[in-house]
Design a protein around this motif. Structure first.
Motif, mmCIF file in Angstrom:
data_model
loop_
_atom_site.group_PDB
_atom_site.id
_atom_site.type_symbol
_atom_site.label_atom_id
_atom_site.label_comp_id
_atom_site.label_asym_id
_atom_site.label_seq_id
_atom_site.Cartn_x
_atom_site.Cartn_y
_atom_site.Cartn_z
ATOM 1 N N ARG A 170 0.724 -1.214 -0.122
ATOM 2 C CA ARG A 170 0.024 0.035 -0.103
ATOM 3 C C ARG A 170 0.824 1.446 0.033
ATOM 4 O O ARG A 170 1.944 1.440 0.708
ATOM 5 C CB ARG A 170 -1.023 -0.205 1.176
ATOM 6 C CG ARG A 170 -1.845 -1.157 1.338
ATOM 7 C CD ARG A 170 -2.669 -1.050 2.724
ATOM 8 N NE ARG A 170 -3.154 0.030 3.005
ATOM 9 C CZ ARG A 170 -2.904 0.930 3.917
ATOM 10 N NH1 ARG A 170 -1.571 0.515 4.676
ATOM 11 N NH2 ARG A 170 -3.328 1.846 4.347
ATOM 12 N N LEU A 186 1.911 1.919 -10.502
ATOM 13 C CA LEU A 186 0.731 1.047 -10.614
ATOM 14 C C LEU A 186 1.254 0.076 -11.699
ATOM 15 O O LEU A 186 0.355 -1.066 -11.762
ATOM 16 C CB LEU A 186 -0.694 1.768 -11.084
ATOM 17 C CG LEU A 186 -1.179 2.497 -9.734
ATOM 18 C CD1 LEU A 186 -2.347 3.217 -10.290
ATOM 19 C CD2 LEU A 186 -1.853 1.639 -8.691
ATOM 20 N N THR A 192 -0.765 -2.990 -3.976
ATOM 21 C CA THR A 192 -2.360 -3.496 -3.778
ATOM 22 C C THR A 192 -3.168 -2.220 -3.688
ATOM 23 O O THR A 192 -4.332 -2.240 -3.887
ATOM 24 C CB THR A 192 -2.429 -4.143 -2.529
ATOM 25 O OG1 THR A 192 -1.731 -3.406 -1.301
ATOM 26 C CG2 THR A 192 -1.661 -5.295 -2.650
ATOM 27 N N ALA A 193 -2.603 -0.962 -3.409
ATOM 28 C CA ALA A 193 -3.608 0.242 -3.218
ATOM 29 C C ALA A 193 -2.409 1.459 -3.296
ATOM 30 O O ALA A 193 -1.310 1.448 -2.818
ATOM 31 C CB ALA A 193 -4.333 0.139 -2.015
ATOM 32 N N ASP A 213 -7.269 2.911 -12.971
ATOM 33 C CA ASP A 213 -6.883 1.568 -12.174
ATOM 34 C C ASP A 213 -7.735 1.453 -10.902
ATOM 35 O O ASP A 213 -7.837 2.297 -10.021
ATOM 36 C CB ASP A 213 -5.273 1.618 -11.816
ATOM 37 C CG ASP A 213 -4.970 0.444 -11.217
ATOM 38 O OD1 ASP A 213 -5.375 -0.204 -10.454
ATOM 39 O OD2 ASP A 213 -3.991 -0.339 -12.016
ATOM 40 N N ARG A 215 -7.046 0.073 -8.214
ATOM 41 C CA ARG A 215 -6.376 0.383 -7.153
ATOM 42 C C ARG A 215 -5.917 1.658 -6.816
ATOM 43 O O ARG A 215 -5.476 2.042 -5.285
ATOM 44 C CB ARG A 215 -4.966 -0.423 -7.210
ATOM 45 C CG ARG A 215 -5.132 -1.972 -7.593
ATOM 46 C CD ARG A 215 -3.633 -2.525 -7.768
ATOM 47 N NE ARG A 215 -3.281 -2.071 -9.123
ATOM 48 C CZ ARG A 215 -2.090 -2.175 -9.728
ATOM 49 N NH1 ARG A 215 -1.187 -3.062 -8.943
ATOM 50 N NH2 ARG A 215 -1.767 -1.753 -10.755
#
Length: 307
Positions: A170, A186, A192-193, A213, A215
């Motif tokens: 993250r 990304l 993941t985020a 995206d 995420r």
């Protein structure tokens, strides 16, 4: 953000109080003040007055002037001002090109133009189109005049992109701009985020177009305000600003560095690009356990800092 009800008076930016008397109830229109009303959304002929600290950039300034004139009712009042060396010297001529008859004065190194909105405005549509969002081929992204490095990849970001490893977990992009750095981050499936934050509404709107995206969480906010929802991140990337209102402010970068340290977990990393002349080594070492200079070229430096 659309106004909840009609607004008679508006202000763009933060005109010096000694040069402009702004109503306490005036709606703020600046895209650099989170929560402000979108000037583009105000109905034509709906405002009684606009007071404006005009932007320094020519395309951006003409765009804001044209939108403000469109939003005013015929006869509505516009006061536009700017430092002489940041567009003020051209304000009167630009307003005349719209068919206005400005009354010009000078005070405290500013030019001040007062004008009543004429019934007919010349060249309005062309100027609005010139300053509107567009897709440009050299970036292959959506962008808008007035956003940081709106029509080119700035060299600091380019150097960071060339040295950035594949990240995971993250993270956040502080001062995300139109999303150039976020797109590269990304590209790693290990991420993941990613929270993207920028103070400029226009940049946020462009980033939402450019970063498709699931995420990504893109926010219009001032990073100088604490965001308690960002905590224990694995990484932060950033190209922090060092100008506020056109004036160099090295403290801005230091705030970004401290905020990154506050949001990272122990062992989390910050990747930062900055102009080589900016003294960020001391605040980095004060906020992080380990600081490594990863690259230096073209007047820019890349740091990795581990919490």
């Amino acid at each position: 953000m659309m106004p909840a009800s009609p607004i008679p008076d508006a202000v763009y930016g933060s005109p010096p109080a000694e040069l402009a008397d702004v109503s306490a109830h005036a709606a703020q229109l600046s895209p650099l003040i989170p929560g402000s009303v979108r000037l583009e959304d105000i109905a034509e002929g709906s405002l009684e007055s606009v007071t404006m600290l005009a932007p320094a950039g020519t395309i951006e300034r003409r765009y804001v002037l044209s939108l403000s004139l469109r939003a005013l009712r015929p006869g509505g009042r516009l006061r536009a001002l700017a430092p002489k060396d940041k567009g003020g010297a051209r304000l009167g001529r630009e307003l005349k090109e719209f068919g206005c008859e400005p009354a010009e004065t000078a005070k405290r190194h500013h030019r001040i133009c007062d004008v009543a909105r004429p019934a007919a405005i010349v060249a309005l549509d062309e100027v609005i189109q010139e300053g509107a969002p567009r897709h440009i081929d050299n970036l292959a992204l959506c962008t808008q005049p007035g956003v940081f490095s709106w029509d080119r990849l700035d060299p600091g970001t380019a150097l960071l992109l060339a040295n950035l490893p594949s990240l995971s977990g993250r993270g956040a992009d502080f001062g995300c701009g139109i999303g150039v750095l976020a797109r590269a981050v990304l590209a790693s499936q290990g991420v993941t985020a990613l929270t993207l934050i920028d103070i400029d509404r226009r940049a946020v709107e462009m980033a939402r177009r450019n970063v498709g995206d699931p995420r990504a969480d893109i926010r219009w906010a001032d990073i100088r305000s604490a965001d308690v929802t960002l905590e224990r991140l694995d990484f932060v990337v950033m190209n922090p600003p060092f100008h506020d209102g056109g004036i160099e402010d090295r403290f801005l970068g230091e705030v970004f560095i401290r905020r990154a340290a506050e949001t990272l977990r122990p062992g989390g990393t910050l990747w930062l690009t900055a102009n080589a002349h900016l003294p960020y080594e001391a605040p980095l070492k004060a906020a992080f356990k380990a600081v490594t200079l990863k690259a230096s070229a073209g007047g820019y430096k890349i740091y990795e800092a581990r919490k």
